[in-house]
Design an enzyme around this catalytic site. Structure first.
Site, PDB file in Angstrom:
ATOM      1  N   GLU A  28       0.815  -1.225   0.000  1.00  0.00           N
ATOM      2  CA  GLU A  28       0.000   0.000   0.000  1.00  0.00           C
ATOM      3  C   GLU A  28       0.845   1.270   0.000  1.00  0.00           C
ATOM      4  O   GLU A  28       0.424   2.295  -0.531  1.00  0.00           O
ATOM      5  CB  GLU A  28      -0.956   0.009   1.193  1.00  0.00           C
ATOM      6  N   PHE A  36     -11.585  -7.533  13.400  1.00  0.00           N
ATOM      7  CA  PHE A  36     -10.491  -7.981  12.552  1.00  0.00           C
ATOM      8  C   PHE A  36     -10.133  -6.896  11.537  1.00  0.00           C
ATOM      9  O   PHE A  36     -11.010  -6.335  10.889  1.00  0.00           O
ATOM     10  CB  PHE A  36     -10.881  -9.272  11.815  1.00  0.00           C
ATOM     11  N   GLN A  37      -8.883  -6.587  11.423  1.00  0.00           N
ATOM     12  CA  GLN A  37      -8.353  -5.542  10.538  1.00  0.00           C
ATOM     13  C   GLN A  37      -9.010  -4.190  10.789  1.00  0.00           C
ATOM     14  O   GLN A  37      -9.212  -3.406   9.872  1.00  0.00           O
ATOM     15  CB  GLN A  37      -8.473  -5.952   9.057  1.00  0.00           C
ATOM     16  N   LYS A  72     -17.596  -0.908   5.574  1.00  0.00           N
ATOM     17  CA  LYS A  72     -18.078  -1.857   4.578  1.00  0.00           C
ATOM     18  C   LYS A  72     -19.597  -1.816   4.426  1.00  0.00           C
ATOM     19  O   LYS A  72     -20.111  -1.947   3.316  1.00  0.00           O
ATOM     20  CB  LYS A  72     -17.616  -3.262   4.963  1.00  0.00           C
ATOM     21  N   MET A 112      24.564   8.681   2.322  1.00  0.00           N
ATOM     22  CA  MET A 112      24.419   9.931   3.063  1.00  0.00           C
ATOM     23  C   MET A 112      24.653   9.699   4.559  1.00  0.00           C
ATOM     24  O   MET A 112      25.256  10.521   5.240  1.00  0.00           O
ATOM     25  CB  MET A 112      23.044  10.536   2.812  1.00  0.00           C
TER      26      MET A 112
END
Lengths: 584, 186
Positions: free
Chosen positions: A52, A114-115, A164, A482
Site C-alpha cells: 500500500e 479484525f483488521q 463496509k 548519506m
C-alpha cells in the site's frame, strides 16, 4: 441530478465524474464491494501495487507529473497503516492525492474487529483533512468535497474512510456541482498594497534574487510561464529548492542552480549576499536556510505563499503576500510593466559580475580517474544521453538524490519527482510507476541508491504486470551513502550499520521478475550500457557500481550559514560543531 | 454568524496584522475558534497543539449554533508573539475551522469561568467558608452537615483567589469549566 445506488457504486461513479482515470490500490476484506464495482466497469483503470505504501507513492508520482490529483484505494487496518508514510510524504510536499480506505462496518467500529484500525485518528496529523463516512447518503458529497480540499489552496493528501456496510447500503448519488458549497475557499488574490511594495523593492534592488519552490509548480503551468517572464524581463538571478526544479528552465539565463544544504555555491552565496530576496512558493525549510541566525542577513525578504501559516513561521517576511503564485505573479508583472519596467540595471550588472566570480569556483567539480565510476560521472553521462528525450526523473532519497538534483537539468515543470520534505527512502520506484502510467510513451528513470531501492523493490511485479518500461538507475555504492557521509563528518568515521550487506545480484533479480538487468562497473563502458538501457523496451534494473566513499559536495554543514559551505577539496575534520551536531 | 456576535474575517490575513516587534516575551492570549460541529474536530485542534508543541492553559468547547452546526472553541494559550501568530495561522488552515479570533488583541473582551468547589469542615471553618462565599458571590448548590458545594463564576483570577481562600477551610474537590470569552460591544 440524483440517483440511488450502493455506496460502492457511488465511489466509482464519483471517481468517474471527477475525471479520474487511474486508481492505485490493493484489495482486502473491507473494500471488496468497491473492488466488485471496479471489476464491472472499464472507465477507471486499477493498478495493483504490491504494497500500500507504493500505491500512495505511485499516486504521488502520477499527481506530480500531471498536475492532476492522484487516487489510491486501500483496505482497512494494515492497508491503511501502510499508507501512512505515503500520506505524510504527500503532506510535506503538498501533493494532491485522494486515498480511500475500507473500514469495518459501522456497527463494529470500536470493537477491535479484525483488521480494524482507527484510520481517521491515525491519519489525522498526516492528511490535510480526512473523513469517516457513516452514511451512504453522505458519500458522494464527501468525495466531491475531498477532491476540492485536496486540490485547492495549498494542495495535500486527503483520506476517506468508508465502512463496509456503507459500501453495501443504498444511498443517493449527487453529481459534482460547479457552484462550490464548501466553506473552504483559500484566498488566491494577493494584497495589492503588498504587491506594489514588492514591485517598488524590485525596481530599486541592487542585488535581487528569486528563490522559488514547489508552490510555483503546484500553482500550474501558467504560474511557471509568468515566473519565466518576470525573471527574464527583470534580468535577476533565480535559484530554486529541490521541490521547485523545472519551474524555471535549467537552461534559462537567470538560472543559478539549486540552493540549500547541497545546493550550488553561487546560489547559496547569492542568497547570503542579496539585498532583495523574493521567495515564491517556498517555505524556508531548514535544508535551505542553514542556521537561521546568519540567514541572508542584509536582505529585504518577500514571501509569496498561499498558506498563511508558512509566512513568518521560520523567517520573518518584510513583504508578506498571501495568495496563489499564478495570481500574484500576474499582478506583479502588471504593476511592474505599468510603472515602466524599471530595474537598477547598473547595480544588477555588478551583481551578475559577482555571481560569475562565484561560478568560477566550479563547485560541482570532481575527478573521474581510474577504473571506478564516480556517481557524479554516471549522472553526467545519464544527463548527456537522455536530456533530449521526453524524460521524467524520479529519485529515492540520499546522496544520489542530491547528485541528481545537481547534475540533471530540468527545463519544464512536472519532470522531476522526489521526496523533499519527508525524505522517504523507497519513494522513487513506485513514483516512477505512477509517472509511467500517466506518460506511457515517455522515458521514465528512477535515479536510486541500492539501499533506498530495496525498500520498495516488490514493485517490480507491478512494473512487469502492467508493462511499464521504467528504468531503475541504481548508483550502487554498497553503502547508505548519506548516512555514511554524516558518520564520517560527525561520528569519527565509525560507520555504524551504514553499509549494504548481502545485496542481491540485481541482474539476476531483474531476470527473476522477467525484466532486464544491466551491470556496469567500467567508466569506459558506461555510455554503451546506458544506451542499452534506453533502447530496451521494458523495465530495466541498471546496477551501476560506483565509488563507495564518494561524498556529496558542496555542503552547508549543520549549524553553518550559506557562506560557510564545504567544498569537495576542503578538509572536513571539524566542519560540524557541537551545536550543529544535534541537527539532522 | 452575526447572531453569534462575532466580527467576521477580522483576522483573515493574519500575516498582515503582525505587530512589528517580535519580542521573546511570553504572552497569554484567548482565542475563539468557530468550527463545524463534526466528529473529530476537537481532536484536530488539540492534535495541532500537541503535535506542534503549543501550550493549552484552558480549553472549552460547545455547540453555539444548532442550525448552522457550529461550535465555539475557546482556547487560552501562551507563547511569544511569533508563536501566537503561528498558532492562529495553523488553526486557520484546519478545514472545518471557519474563523479564528484573538480576543486579546482584537479590542476589549470579557472572560468568564464557572467552577464548583466542594468544601468540608465543621464549626468556625464552615462559617468562614460560607461568609467568604458570600463575599465572592458564590452560590451554595449542595449542602450537607459536613460540606458545601459552591458555584462561582468569574475571571480565572477570581476563581484562583477563591480557591486559595478555601484551601485552609477544607477544600476537597474543584471542577472548573475553563474560560468562555466574548469581545465587548458589537
Amino acid at each position: 441530478m440524483t440517483r440511488q445506488m450502493t455506496g460502492a457504486k457511488i465511489v466509482v461513479q464519483a471517481l468517474k465524474d471527477q475525471g479520474v482515470e487511474v486508481v492505485f490500490g490493493y484489495p482486502g476484506g473491507a473494500v471488496l464491494p468497491i473492488y466488485d464495482e471496479i471489476f464491472q466497469q472499464n472507465a477507471i483503470r486499477h493498478i495493483l501495487v504490491r504494497h500500500e505504501q507504493a500505491a500512495i507513492h505511485a499516486a504521488e508520482g502520477y499527481a506530480r507529473s500531471t498536475g492532476k490529483p492522484g487516487v489510491a484505494l486501500v483496505t482497512s487496518g494494515p492497508g491503511a497503516t501502510n499508507a501512512v508514510t505515503g500520506l505524510t510524504d504527500a503532506l510535506l510536499d503538498s501533493i494532491p492525492i485522494i486515498v480511500f480506505s475500507g473500514q469495518v462496518p459501522t456497527f463494529m467500529i470500536g470493537n477491535d474487529a479484525f483488521q480494524e484500525a482507527d484510520t481517521v485518528g491515525i491519519t489525522r496529523p498526516c492528511t490535510k483533512h480526512n473523513w469517516l463516512v457513516r452514511e451512504t447518503d453522505a458519500l458522494s458529497s464527501t468525495i466531491h468535497e475531498a477532491f476540492h480540499v485536496a486540490t485547492s489552496g495549498r494542495p495535500g493528501p486527503v483520506l476517506i474512510d468508508v465502512p463496509k456496510d456503507v459500501q453495501f447500503a443504498n444511498g443517493t448519488y449527487e453529481a459534482p456541482t460547479k457552484t462550490r458549497t464548501s466553506h473552504y475557499q483559500p484566498q488566491v488574490k494577493g494584497d495589492m498594497d503588498e504587491i506594489t511594495k514588492l514591485v517598488d523593492a524590485l525596481e530599486r534592488a541592487k542585488r535581487p534574487i528569486f528563490y522559488t519552490g514547489g508552490g510555483v509548480i503546484n500553482s500550474g503551468s501558467a504560474a511557471c510561464q509568468l515566473l519565466r517572464e518576470l525573471v527574464d524581463a527583470t534580468g535577476a538571478p533565480i535559484t530554486s529548492t529541490l521541490m521547485g526544479l523545472g519551474a524555471y528552465p535549467a537552461n534559462g539565463k537567470g538560472w543559478l542552480g539549486m540552493l540549500g544544504m547541497h545546493g550550488l555555491y553561487e546560489a547559496n552565496m547569492a542568497m547570503h549576499d542579496c539585498d532583495l530576496m523574493i521567495n515564491i512558493g517556498a517555505r524556508f525549510d531548514d535544508r535551505i536556510t542553514g542556521t537561521i541566525d546568519h540567514f541572508s542577513p542584509n536582505s529585504t525578504k518577500v514571501h509569496i505563499d498561499i498558506d498563511p501559516s508558512s509566512i513568518n513561521k521560520v523567517i520573518r517576511a518584510d513583504i508578506p503576500i498571501v495568495g496563489d503564485v499564478g495570481h500574484v505573479l500576474e499582478d506583479v508583472l502588471k504593476v511592474w510593466k505599468a510603472r515602466g519596467r524599471k530595474t537598477n540595471t547598473e547595480a544588477m550588472a555588478k551583481w551578475w559580475k559577482k555571481i560569475e566570480e562565484w561560478k568560477t569556483r566550479d563547485c560541482l567539480s570532481y575527478k573521474q580517474t581510474g577504473k571506478i565510476i564516480k556517481p557524479q560521472y554516471a549522472l553526467e553521462r545519464l544527463e548527456a544521453l537522455t536530456k533530449d528525450h521526453d524524460r521524467y526523473i524520479t529519485t529515492e532519497v540520499g546522496q544520489h538524490q542530491m547528485w541528481a538534483a545537481q547534475f540533471l537539468g530540468f527545463n519544464d515543470p512536472h519532470r522531476w519527482m522526489t521526496s523533499g520534505g519527508l525524505g522517504t527512502m523507497g519513494y522513487g520506484f513506485p513514483a516512477s510507476i505512477g509517472v509511467q502510467l500517466a506518460h506511457p510513451e515517455s522515458l521514465v528513470i528512477n535515479v536510486a541508491g541500492e539501499a533506498s531501492w530495496l525498500m520498495n523493490m516488490q514493485e517490480m511485479g507491478t512494473a512487469i504486470q502492467f508493462d511499464l518500461p521504467v528504468k531503475q538507475f541504481i548508483l550502487n555504492n554498497e553503502r547508505l551513502g548519506m548516512v555514511r557521509q554524516w558518520q564520517e563528518l560527525l561520528h569519527g568515521e565509525r560507520y555504524s550499520h551504514s553499509w549494504s550487506e548481502s545485496l542481491p545480484d540485481f541482474v539476476k533479480l531483474a531476470e527473476a521478475f522477467g525484466a532486464k538487468g544491466i551491470r556496469c562497473d567500467d567508466p569506459e563502458k558506461l555510455d554503451d550500457a546506458i544506451i542499452e538501457m534506453l533502447e530496451y523496451d521494458g523495465p530495466v534494473i541498471f546496477d551501476c557500481l560506483v565509488e563507495k566513499h564518494e561524498n556529496c559536495f558542496p555542503m552547508i554543514p549543520s549549524g553553518a550559514a550559506h557562506n560557510e559551505m564545504l567544498m569537495g577539496n576542503d578538509s572536513t575534520g571539524d566542519a560540524i560543531g557541537a551545536k550543529g551536531a544535534v541537527l539532522v | 454568524m452575526s447572531a453569534l456576535k462575532i466580527k467576521k474575517g477580522s483576522n483573515k490575513h493574519s500575516a498582515y496584522n503582525l505587530r512589528p516587534n517580535f519580542s521573546d516575551v511570553t504572552e497569554r492570549h484567548t482565542l475563539a475558534v468557530l468550527v463545524d460541529n463534526e466528529a473529530g474536530v476537537l481532536a484536530r485542534v488539540i492534535g495541532l497543539f500537541s503535535g506542534r508543541g503549543y501550550n493549552i492553559e484552558s480549553l472549552t468547547v460547545a455547540e453555539v449554533d444548532h442550525l448552522g452546526k457550529l461550535s465555539r472553541i475557546t482556547i487560552v494559550t501562551t507563547g511569544t508573539p511569533q508563536v501566537i501568530e503561528q498558532i492562529k495561522a495553523q488553526l486557520g488552515r484546519i478545514v472545518p475551522v471557519h474563523d479564528v479570533h484573538d480576543l486579546t488583541v482584537e479590542g476589549a473582551s470579557v472572560e468568564r469561568e464557572l467552577a464548583l468547589f466542594k468544601v468540608a469542615g465543621e464549626g468556625d471553618k464552615r462559617v468562614e467558608a460560607l461568609r467568604l462565599a458570600d463575599i465572592f458571590r458564590a452560590n451554595v448548590v449542595d449542602s450537607t452537615l459536613e460540606s458545601f458545594v459552591f458555584e462561582i463564576t468569574g475571571t480565572p483570577e477570581k476563581i484562583d483567589a477563591f480557591a486559595d481562600l478555601m484551601r485552609p477551610l477544607g477544600l476537597e474537590e474543584v471542577a472548573r469549566t475553563g474560560v468562555a470569552a466574548l469581545s465587548r460591544g458589537v
